[in-house]
Scaffold this motif. Structure first.
Motif, PDB file in Angstrom:
ATOM      1  N   LEU A  34       0.826  -1.211   0.000  1.00 47.29           N
ATOM      2  CA  LEU A  34       0.000   0.000   0.000  1.00 47.29           C
ATOM      3  C   LEU A  34       0.862   1.265   0.000  1.00 47.29           C
ATOM      4  O   LEU A  34       0.491   2.277  -0.588  1.00 47.29           O
ATOM      5  N   GLY A  35       2.020   1.185   0.649  1.00 48.89           N
ATOM      6  CA  GLY A  35       2.917   2.338   0.686  1.00 48.89           C
ATOM      7  C   GLY A  35       3.520   2.681  -0.663  1.00 48.89           C
ATOM      8  O   GLY A  35       4.004   3.801  -0.859  1.00 48.89           O
ATOM      9  N   ASN A  36       3.496   1.755  -1.603  1.00 52.69           N
ATOM     10  CA  ASN A  36       4.045   2.004  -2.941  1.00 52.69           C
ATOM     11  C   ASN A  36       3.006   2.549  -3.918  1.00 52.69           C
ATOM     12  O   ASN A  36       3.346   2.931  -5.031  1.00 52.69           O
ATOM     13  N   MET A  37       1.745   2.559  -3.511  1.00 49.00           N
ATOM     14  CA  MET A  37       0.701   3.055  -4.409  1.00 49.00           C
ATOM     15  C   MET A  37       0.750   4.574  -4.469  1.00 49.00           C
ATOM     16  O   MET A  37       0.968   5.236  -3.459  1.00 49.00           O
ATOM     17  N   SER A  38       0.554   5.092  -5.660  1.00 46.32           N
ATOM     18  CA  SER A  38       0.500   6.541  -5.817  1.00 46.32           C
ATOM     19  C   SER A  38      -0.823   6.925  -6.461  1.00 46.32           C
ATOM     20  O   SER A  38      -1.473   6.114  -7.115  1.00 46.32           O
ATOM     21  N   VAL A  39      -1.207   8.163  -6.235  1.00 48.10           N
ATOM     22  CA  VAL A  39      -2.481   8.676  -6.721  1.00 48.10           C
ATOM     23  C   VAL A  39      -2.218   9.981  -7.462  1.00 48.10           C
ATOM     24  O   VAL A  39      -1.414  10.797  -7.015  1.00 48.10           O
ATOM     25  N   ASP A  40      -2.865  10.167  -8.581  1.00 49.65           N
ATOM     26  CA  ASP A  40      -2.786  11.412  -9.345  1.00 49.65           C
ATOM     27  C   ASP A  40      -4.166  12.032  -9.425  1.00 49.65           C
ATOM     28  O   ASP A  40      -5.170  11.404  -9.098  1.00 49.65           O
ATOM     29  N   SER A  41      -4.196  13.278  -9.884  1.00 48.67           N
ATOM     30  CA  SER A  41      -5.459  13.965 -10.144  1.00 48.67           C
ATOM     31  C   SER A  41      -5.675  14.057 -11.640  1.00 48.67           C
ATOM     32  O   SER A  41      -4.720  14.040 -12.417  1.00 48.67           O
ATOM     33  N   ASP A  42      -6.938  14.176 -12.032  1.00 50.67           N
ATOM     34  CA  ASP A  42      -7.209  14.417 -13.446  1.00 50.67           C
ATOM     35  C   ASP A  42      -6.821  15.858 -13.781  1.00 50.67           C
ATOM     36  O   ASP A  42      -6.386  16.618 -12.926  1.00 50.67           O
ATOM     37  N   ARG A  43      -6.980  16.237 -15.009  1.00 55.23           N
ATOM     38  CA  ARG A  43      -6.534  17.565 -15.457  1.00 55.23           C
ATOM     39  C   ARG A  43      -7.239  18.714 -14.751  1.00 55.23           C
ATOM     40  O   ARG A  43      -6.661  19.757 -14.507  1.00 55.23           O
ATOM     41  N   ALA A  48      -9.613  11.784  -8.521  1.00 61.17           N
ATOM     42  CA  ALA A  48      -8.349  11.059  -8.418  1.00 61.17           C
ATOM     43  C   ALA A  48      -8.330   9.885  -9.387  1.00 61.17           C
ATOM     44  O   ALA A  48      -9.375   9.396  -9.810  1.00 61.17           O
ATOM     45  N   LEU A  49      -7.129   9.450  -9.701  1.00 62.03           N
ATOM     46  CA  LEU A  49      -6.948   8.261 -10.527  1.00 62.03           C
ATOM     47  C   LEU A  49      -5.617   7.626 -10.165  1.00 62.03           C
ATOM     48  O   LEU A  49      -4.724   8.286  -9.634  1.00 62.03           O
ATOM     49  N   PHE A  50      -5.516   6.329 -10.418  1.00 59.35           N
ATOM     50  CA  PHE A  50      -4.258   5.634 -10.198  1.00 59.35           C
ATOM     51  C   PHE A  50      -3.449   5.697 -11.482  1.00 59.35           C
ATOM     52  O   PHE A  50      -3.939   5.320 -12.544  1.00 59.35           O
ATOM     53  N   LEU A  76     -12.153   3.064  -3.597  1.00 55.98           N
ATOM     54  CA  LEU A  76     -11.287   4.195  -3.267  1.00 55.98           C
ATOM     55  C   LEU A  76     -11.548   5.416  -4.136  1.00 55.98           C
ATOM     56  O   LEU A  76     -11.601   6.537  -3.638  1.00 55.98           O
ATOM     57  N   LEU A  77     -11.692   5.194  -5.443  1.00 52.97           N
ATOM     58  CA  LEU A  77     -11.800   6.321  -6.377  1.00 52.97           C
ATOM     59  C   LEU A  77     -13.218   6.838  -6.546  1.00 52.97           C
ATOM     60  O   LEU A  77     -13.420   8.041  -6.728  1.00 52.97           O
ATOM     61  N   LYS A  78     -14.201   5.948  -6.533  1.00 53.23           N
ATOM     62  CA  LYS A  78     -15.589   6.330  -6.808  1.00 53.23           C
ATOM     63  C   LYS A  78     -16.543   5.573  -5.889  1.00 53.23           C
ATOM     64  O   LYS A  78     -17.334   4.743  -6.341  1.00 53.23           O
ATOM     65  N   PRO A  79     -16.488   5.860  -4.592  1.00 56.30           N
ATOM     66  CA  PRO A  79     -17.360   5.123  -3.671  1.00 56.30           C
ATOM     67  C   PRO A  79     -18.824   5.490  -3.870  1.00 56.30           C
ATOM     68  O   PRO A  79     -19.151   6.590  -4.316  1.00 56.30           O
TER      69      PRO A  79
END
Length: 105
Positions: A34-43, A48-50, A76-79
């Motif tokens: 889990l510590g290696n997962m990163s999250v970005d934002s859309d434009r 959020a997106l992976f 996580l992204l779209k609950p």
């Protein structure tokens, strides 16, 4: 290396089966991943997106935790949340997803 064997031996002394020991190490591995997962934002910075580079960690985590990858990502992204009497999908922002990942780890 000795510490690993000592840990395994301590678990055996506590009458843990080899299967139980394997499950413990799977859970520890999943939490570390889990510590290696990163999250970005859309434009537009609205959801959020992976990133593609994080997808291998998501898959490994889900394999170890016994969780469906698609359901994990959606949770996580779209609950789904309750809005009145209806269930709606809410796009999470990057900070919200990072907080959720931190909760697990």
């Amino acid at each position: 290396n000795d510490e690993f064997f000592q840990t395994c031996e301590a678990m055996r002394i506590m009458n843990m089966t080899e299967d139980d020991i394997k499950k413990v190490f799977s859970i520890v591995s999943a939490v570390l991943i889990l510590g290696n997962m990163s999250v970005d934002s859309d434009r537009q910075q609205q959801s959020a997106l992976f990133p593609e580079a994080s997808s291998i960690f998501n898959k490994r985590f889900c394999d170890l935790a016994g969780v469906d990858l698609r359901q994990f990502n959606n949770a996580l992204l779209k609950p789904k949340i309750k809005a009145g009497i209806q269930m709606v999908t809410k796009n999470q922002k990057k900070e919200q997803v990072e907080y959720g990942l931190g909760f697990f780890g």
